[in-house]
Write a protein that holds these residues in place. Structure first.
Motif, short mmCIF file in Angstrom:
data_model
loop_
_atom_site.label_atom_id
_atom_site.label_comp_id
_atom_site.label_asym_id
_atom_site.label_seq_id
_atom_site.Cartn_x
_atom_site.Cartn_y
_atom_site.Cartn_z
N GLU A 70 0.86 -1.18 0.00
CA GLU A 70 0.00 0.00 0.00
C GLU A 70 0.90 1.23 0.00
O GLU A 70 1.79 1.36 0.84
N ILE A 71 0.67 2.10 -0.95
CA ILE A 71 1.47 3.31 -1.08
C ILE A 71 0.77 4.45 -0.35
O ILE A 71 -0.36 4.80 -0.68
N ARG A 72 1.44 5.00 0.65
CA ARG A 72 0.86 6.11 1.41
C ARG A 72 1.76 7.33 1.32
O ARG A 72 2.98 7.25 1.54
N ASN A 73 1.13 8.44 0.99
CA ASN A 73 1.85 9.73 0.95
C ASN A 73 3.08 9.68 0.05
O ASN A 73 4.09 10.35 0.32
N GLY A 74 3.00 8.87 -0.99
CA GLY A 74 4.10 8.82 -1.95
C GLY A 74 5.34 8.11 -1.45
O GLY A 74 6.37 8.10 -2.13
N GLU A 79 6.36 -3.30 12.82
CA GLU A 79 5.07 -3.94 12.55
C GLU A 79 3.96 -2.92 12.37
O GLU A 79 3.05 -3.10 11.54
N GLU A 80 4.03 -1.83 13.14
CA GLU A 80 2.97 -0.82 13.08
C GLU A 80 2.98 -0.03 11.77
O GLU A 80 1.99 0.64 11.43
N LYS A 81 4.06 -0.14 11.01
CA LYS A 81 4.16 0.61 9.76
C LYS A 81 3.92 -0.26 8.52
O LYS A 81 3.92 0.25 7.40
N VAL A 82 3.72 -1.55 8.72
CA VAL A 82 3.50 -2.45 7.60
C VAL A 82 2.05 -2.34 7.14
O VAL A 82 1.12 -2.55 7.92
N ARG A 83 1.86 -1.99 5.89
CA ARG A 83 0.52 -1.82 5.33
C ARG A 83 0.43 -2.51 3.98
O ARG A 83 1.26 -2.28 3.09
N THR A 84 -0.58 -3.37 3.82
CA THR A 84 -0.84 -3.98 2.52
C THR A 84 -2.17 -3.46 1.99
O THR A 84 -2.98 -2.89 2.73
N VAL A 85 -2.40 -3.69 0.72
CA VAL A 85 -3.61 -3.19 0.09
C VAL A 85 -4.84 -3.88 0.66
O VAL A 85 -4.78 -5.01 1.15
N GLY A 86 -5.97 -3.20 0.59
CA GLY A 86 -7.23 -3.79 0.99
C GLY A 86 -7.83 -4.60 -0.15
O GLY A 86 -7.26 -4.70 -1.24
#
Length: 293
Positions: free
Chosen positions: A59-63, A79-86
């Motif tokens: 997941e791309i956040r804020n470029g 771990e708190e910064k790991v984000r995948t697409v929905g």
């Protein structure tokens, strides 16, 4: 890279959620079914993306490219910064590369999963989402070269029927209910200290029958027959309600199994079940005409 973001982890998560969805559907908990079905699609969609390239689930956040580089193995994120697409974005990406096609029913299922559409537990809308679930899972499994029966296991036949375009809606619905009833009984009996004859399709000797009208010799009476291996789900004795028919002698109009709780209503559903009721109909016809000893 975190193992929880691997293809195999997403695949196993999708399988677990899909089985929960089928169990929910069998218990008529259609809101829970829609939730778990949506989770299953989301996780398998991520598995399909990860199989092609792990960075496709980023997941791309804020470029920021941090998540892409984390999935590429060059940057470590907490771990708190790991984000995948929905789910919506995962499906969008799979459509962009030609794995999935546009499907309004699938989009509706994901909206239900995300809470954008609120369906009550007995909602016909949520209940009908079995087809887009089965159809999408089959497409994604084909893309990652995983066999359908490995993913669905005991639910394989039910989901094959759900996407069989050669069959009508009644057949699909009845076959699904048969699978659900069979598995429901298996789950209830599992671990219980039952004698073998009760666990494996017990049969009583002879038949029992009773009339639905006071006069057993009158025309138009209804007779219920119990006996034989009449249940198409579990093979145990089912109660079959039979009516006289001018062109067929007798016709079965309802079937109820006290073991697996399968209920079929009307000749069309009974015919779609492929239940072998020849002996029950013969007994009922003899009882209706006073020929049964």
């Amino acid at each position: 890279m975190d193992d929880s973001l691997s293809y195999e982890s997403f695949y196993q998560g999708a399988k677990k959620a899909a089985h929960k969805a089928m169990d929910d559907h069998g218990r008529a908990e259609y809101d829970e079914f829609a939730l778990h079905a949506g989770v299953a699609v989301e996780k398998l969609a991520k598995a399909a993306l990860a199989a092609k390239n792990p960075v496709y689930i980023a997941e791309i956040r804020n470029g920021s490219a941090d998540m892409v580089m984390h999935l590429g193995g060059h940057v470590q994120l907490g771990e708190e910064k790991v984000r995948t697409v929905g789910a919506t974005e995962a499906i969008k990406r799979l459509r962009k590369i030609g794995v999935l096609k546009a499907d309004t029913d699938l989009d509706l299922l994901i909206e239900m999963r995300n809470g954008a559409v609120h369906a009550v537990p007995d909602s016909a809308l949520a209940k009908g989402m079995i087809s887009p679930l089965a159809r999408t899972i089959e497409t994604l499994l084909s893309d990652v070269s995983r066999p359908l029966d490995d993913f669905w296991e005991r639910w394989t036949k039910a989901v094959r029927d759900a996407v069989d375009e050669q069959r009508d809606a009644v057949f699909q619905d009845v076959q699904l209910r048969i699978s659900q009833a069979r598995h429901r009984l298996e789950d209830r009996l599992e671990g219980l200290p039952l004698p073998k004859e009760l666990r494996h399709r017990p049969k009583m000797s002879g038949f029992n029958f009773f009339f639905g009208a006071e006069n057993p010799d009158g025309d138009g009476d209804i007779v219920s027959v119990t006996g034989g291996a009449g249940c198409p789900a579990c093979g145990r004795e089912a109660q079959v309600t039979v009516e006289p028919s001018s062109d067929k002698g007798t016709v079965a109009v309802a079937l109820t199994c006290p073991w697996c709780q399968l209920h079929l209503n009307g000749p069309e559903e009974i015919e779609a079940s492929d239940a072998d009721l020849d002996i029950s109909l013969e007994v009922a016809e003899a009882a209706l005409h006073g020929d049964y000893d």
